[in-house]
Write a protein that holds these residues in place. Structure first.
Motif, mmCIF file in Angstrom:
data_model
loop_
_atom_site.group_PDB
_atom_site.id
_atom_site.type_symbol
_atom_site.label_atom_id
_atom_site.label_comp_id
_atom_site.label_asym_id
_atom_site.label_seq_id
_atom_site.Cartn_x
_atom_site.Cartn_y
_atom_site.Cartn_z
ATOM 1 N N LYS A 31 0.846 -1.188 0.000
ATOM 2 C CA LYS A 31 0.000 0.000 0.000
ATOM 3 C C LYS A 31 0.883 1.240 0.000
ATOM 4 O O LYS A 31 1.818 1.331 0.797
ATOM 5 C CB LYS A 31 -0.915 0.027 1.224
ATOM 6 C CG LYS A 31 -2.090 -0.930 1.169
ATOM 7 C CD LYS A 31 -3.037 -0.676 2.328
ATOM 8 C CE LYS A 31 -4.287 -1.542 2.246
ATOM 9 N NZ LYS A 31 -5.245 -1.233 3.332
ATOM 10 N N CYS A 36 -1.721 6.369 2.236
ATOM 11 C CA CYS A 36 -2.905 6.036 1.435
ATOM 12 C C CYS A 36 -3.614 4.866 2.093
ATOM 13 O O CYS A 36 -3.636 3.753 1.548
ATOM 14 C CB CYS A 36 -2.510 5.683 0.003
ATOM 15 S SG CYS A 36 -2.030 7.093 -1.007
ATOM 16 N N SER A 37 -4.186 5.100 3.251
ATOM 17 C CA SER A 37 -4.771 4.016 4.038
ATOM 18 C C SER A 37 -5.927 3.331 3.324
ATOM 19 O O SER A 37 -6.190 2.142 3.538
ATOM 20 C CB SER A 37 -5.248 4.552 5.394
ATOM 21 O OG SER A 37 -6.198 5.600 5.209
ATOM 22 N N LYS A 38 -6.625 4.055 2.450
ATOM 23 C CA LYS A 38 -7.775 3.479 1.764
ATOM 24 C C LYS A 38 -7.401 2.824 0.433
ATOM 25 O O LYS A 38 -8.257 2.272 -0.248
ATOM 26 C CB LYS A 38 -8.836 4.550 1.529
ATOM 27 C CG LYS A 38 -9.433 5.114 2.815
ATOM 28 C CD LYS A 38 -10.508 6.145 2.507
ATOM 29 C CE LYS A 38 -11.116 6.724 3.796
ATOM 30 N NZ LYS A 38 -12.163 7.734 3.501
ATOM 31 N N ALA A 39 -6.111 2.896 0.080
ATOM 32 C CA ALA A 39 -5.687 2.338 -1.200
ATOM 33 C C ALA A 39 -5.765 0.819 -1.169
ATOM 34 O O ALA A 39 -5.574 0.180 -0.134
ATOM 35 C CB ALA A 39 -4.260 2.781 -1.516
ATOM 36 N N LYS A 40 -6.029 0.255 -2.313
ATOM 37 C CA LYS A 40 -6.073 -1.191 -2.450
ATOM 38 C C LYS A 40 -4.659 -1.751 -2.435
ATOM 39 O O LYS A 40 -3.731 -1.189 -3.022
ATOM 40 C CB LYS A 40 -6.767 -1.562 -3.768
ATOM 41 C CG LYS A 40 -6.867 -3.049 -4.007
ATOM 42 C CD LYS A 40 -7.550 -3.329 -5.353
ATOM 43 C CE LYS A 40 -7.593 -4.825 -5.623
ATOM 44 N NZ LYS A 40 -8.228 -5.117 -6.955
ATOM 45 N N CYS A 57 -1.258 9.896 -3.001
ATOM 46 C CA CYS A 57 -1.710 10.621 -1.815
ATOM 47 C C CYS A 57 -0.682 11.606 -1.274
ATOM 48 O O CYS A 57 -1.044 12.547 -0.572
ATOM 49 C CB CYS A 57 -2.063 9.621 -0.705
ATOM 50 S SG CYS A 57 -3.337 8.434 -1.160
#
Length: 593
Positions: free
Chosen positions: A195, A199-203, A282
């Motif tokens: 990841k 970018c904690s929400k990144a896939k 990000c």
């Protein structure tokens, strides 16, 4: 295992195709103020020996003073007949060039100081660097890169970056410069769940983080035990994430997976101000945007990057040949137009690869292609071409053109890569006007296409090179915001009309023909696309729009913002129009800048 064989004349030309050497076109600087020029060793602004010693200490002894390897062939204390013979043989191969801190694939770009002589002692002496750097930092970590960038900025010295030296337009050399050589930054860290930072929400993706000195010949082997393939270039010695990736990076499996730049998840770099940063979607996102297609040596010195990996797949290759047997050249070019009009269909069906149109050595014209299919059988790949062959055997072409096809199946990507691709040899001087061909250019007017190919074909042309590397795999990223020329997203064939010369007295005529005939007609064939910035005519007309399309204004603005003093410069790179390079290598601001 039988491997694909191309006709000998084509391979002799292609393996010696050392793109665009000895063609640097200089212009005189318009300004006389030394403050507007990069500092040179003959000037008072040049750092003294103490300053260079401090830089060497700061970089832990990584500073090298350039000594042309060919000096062993010249009169003087360094002459060594045995060493000259050895280096003359080794210098024929790109493998040696990539391992040298000083040499580049196209020594003509830097004036080719002290070329090896084959063992005989050369007349004259080796006492000039011409366009080679004065010093080189053999960088193995980001802190050494930081030190080099800050030093060049402080003393207003031209700064260049060399990864492998496999650079078709001479951008990894430069007169009166300090070079940062990243060849030994070669770490590789594989993970199944990467990841990007912040970018904690990144896939999460299967990926590998690699140093900027990594080459495809090594990364392919490292990926194999992990059961992975990577989206490579088509030459083993090419650096993975240098100018190749930053310029786009077309791939022999690009029609399936996209371009090399499409695989990038995160980049670590040293900016023109000397700051080490991480760039992703990000964090420092504008750098991330520019570095994905904006070109190497321009927005920073990349030290590592993380790219996607994929499960390895079987690879099938079709070796295809067409040969004109009659004297009817009109029917040949008509057939070539038909073949090219079929490229969008075969690309969408899953075939991709490389094609070559060449003189087969008997005065006849031939076509050779290596078409690849990922995770498909020989039967499936052959079925895609059946409509093409049916038109050949049943139509007007059957009494004029013969064909041959052979198939080869490799169990995985690594086996395919190491058996199919070979490092190029250094060789003749060549010029590469090129164009990105979309479906309209390939299919709309076959008569015009045939006439264009025929019109351009002459003794000046060594071969037409077709890179069938676009199509669905590249188009799938059309909504991703990056600096890559948007024309790539609708491209099926990156087409080069390759020309060159053997003796210097032919140069001017060849270059004029390349610009006024080859490039001119390629632009007419596809007026609304562009060209691949890493394989294009040096000094191409309107290179800004041709290389980057509608992205150029944003790139130019960002370059001015992060590097107003031009710490990083390379010819026909973003913002380079603000500088003028003279015949003696001086680099000065253009009068308008």
């Amino acid at each position: 295992m039988r491997l694909p064989k191309f006709p000998i004349p084509a391979m002799q030309f292609l393996t010696s195709l050392t793109y665009l050497s000895s063609l640097r076109i200089f212009a005189e600087a318009t300004g006389n103020n030394l403050d507007d020029c990069k500092c040179q060793p003959s000037q008072r602004c040049w750092p003294d020996s103490h300053a260079w010693s401090r830089l060497n200490k700061t970089t832990n002894g990584a500073l090298l003073k350039t000594v042309p390897p060919g000096i062993v062939c010249y009169q003087g204390p360094a002459y060594d007949k045995e060493a000259c013979e050895k280096i003359s043989e080794e210098s024929k191969y790109h493998t040696w060039i990539t391992q040298s801190p000083f040499n580049v694939m196209q020594p003509g770009w830097n004036g080719n100081p002290c070329p090896p002589t084959g063992g005989a002692e050369a007349n004259g002496t080796c006492n000039t660097l011409l366009g080679s750097p004065v010093y080189v930092i053999n960088a193995t970590n980001p802190s050494q890169v930081e030190a080099g960038v800050k030093f060049a900025k402080k003393y207003n010295i031209r700064l260049i970056v060399k990864n492998t030296g496999h650079e078709f337009l001479g951008r990894s050399s430069g007169a009166h410069s300090l070079s940062i050589w990243t060849h030994y930054m070669r770490d590789a860290d594989f993970t199944e769940s990467f990841k990007p930072k912040k970018c904690s929400k990144a896939k999460a993706h299967s990926a590998v983080t690699i140093g900027s000195g990594m080459q495809w010949k090594d990364l392919v082997l490292l990926a194999h035990p992990h059961g992975k393939l990577v989206v490579t270039g088509g030459n083993p010695t090419v650096g993975c994430i240098g100018g190749f990736m930053q310029g786009g990076g077309h791939s022999p499996i690009g029609s399936k997976y996209g371009m090399a730049v499409d695989q990038v998840l995160e980049i670590n770099l040293v900016t023109p101000s000397g700051q080490y940063i991480t760039a992703n979607e990000c964090e420092n996102s504008e750098y991330f945007w520019a570095l994905r297609g904006g070109g190497g040596g321009t927005f920073g010195v990349v030290t590592s990057a993380t790219i996607r990996t994929y499960p390895t797949q079987p690879i099938t290759v079709l070796s295809q040949n067409f040969t004109l047997t009659s004297d009817d050249t009109d029917i040949w070019w008509d057939w070539m137009a038909y073949v090219h009009s079929d490229i969008p269909r075969i690309s969408e069906a899953g075939l991709m690869g490389y094609s070559f149109i060449f003189d087969n050595g008997t005065g006849k014209v031939g076509w050779a292609a290596a078409l690849t299919m990922v995770n498909g059988t020989a039967e499936e790949a052959s079925d895609i071409l059946k409509p093409l062959y049916a038109n050949l055997t049943n139509g007007k072409y059957k009494d004029h053109i013969i064909y041959d096809q052979q198939t080869y199946t490799f169990p995985d990507f690594m086996t395919y890569f190491v058996n199919f691709f070979r490092a190029e040899r250094a060789g003749s001087t060549a010029v590469l006007p090129s164009r990105l061909l979309d479906a309209r250019a390939l299919t709309e007017d076959p008569t015009f296409f045939a006439a264009t190919l025929k019109k351009m074909w002459s003794p000046y042309v060594g071969a037409y090179l077709g890179h069938i590397v676009g199509g669905p795999g590249v188009a799938q990223y059309k909504n991703v915001d990056m600096a890559l020329n948007p024309a790539w997203r609708r491209t099926y064939n990156h087409f080069i009309a390759a020309t060159g010369w053997d003796t210097p007295d032919l140069r001017d005529a060849v270059v004029d023909h390349a610009r006024n005939v080859l490039e001119y007609n390629l632009r007419k064939l596809a007026p609304e696309t562009g060209q691949y910035l890493n394989e294009a005519l040096y000094g191409s007309e309107g290179w800004q729009a041709a290389n980057w399309g509608s992205n150029y204004p944003r790139l130019f603005s960002f370059k001015n913002k992060i590097d107003p003093n031009g710490v990083l410069y390379c010819f026909n790179c973003v913002g380079s129009e603000k500088w003028v390079e003279s015949a003696n290598g001086s680099l000065c601001r253009a009068s308008w800048a």
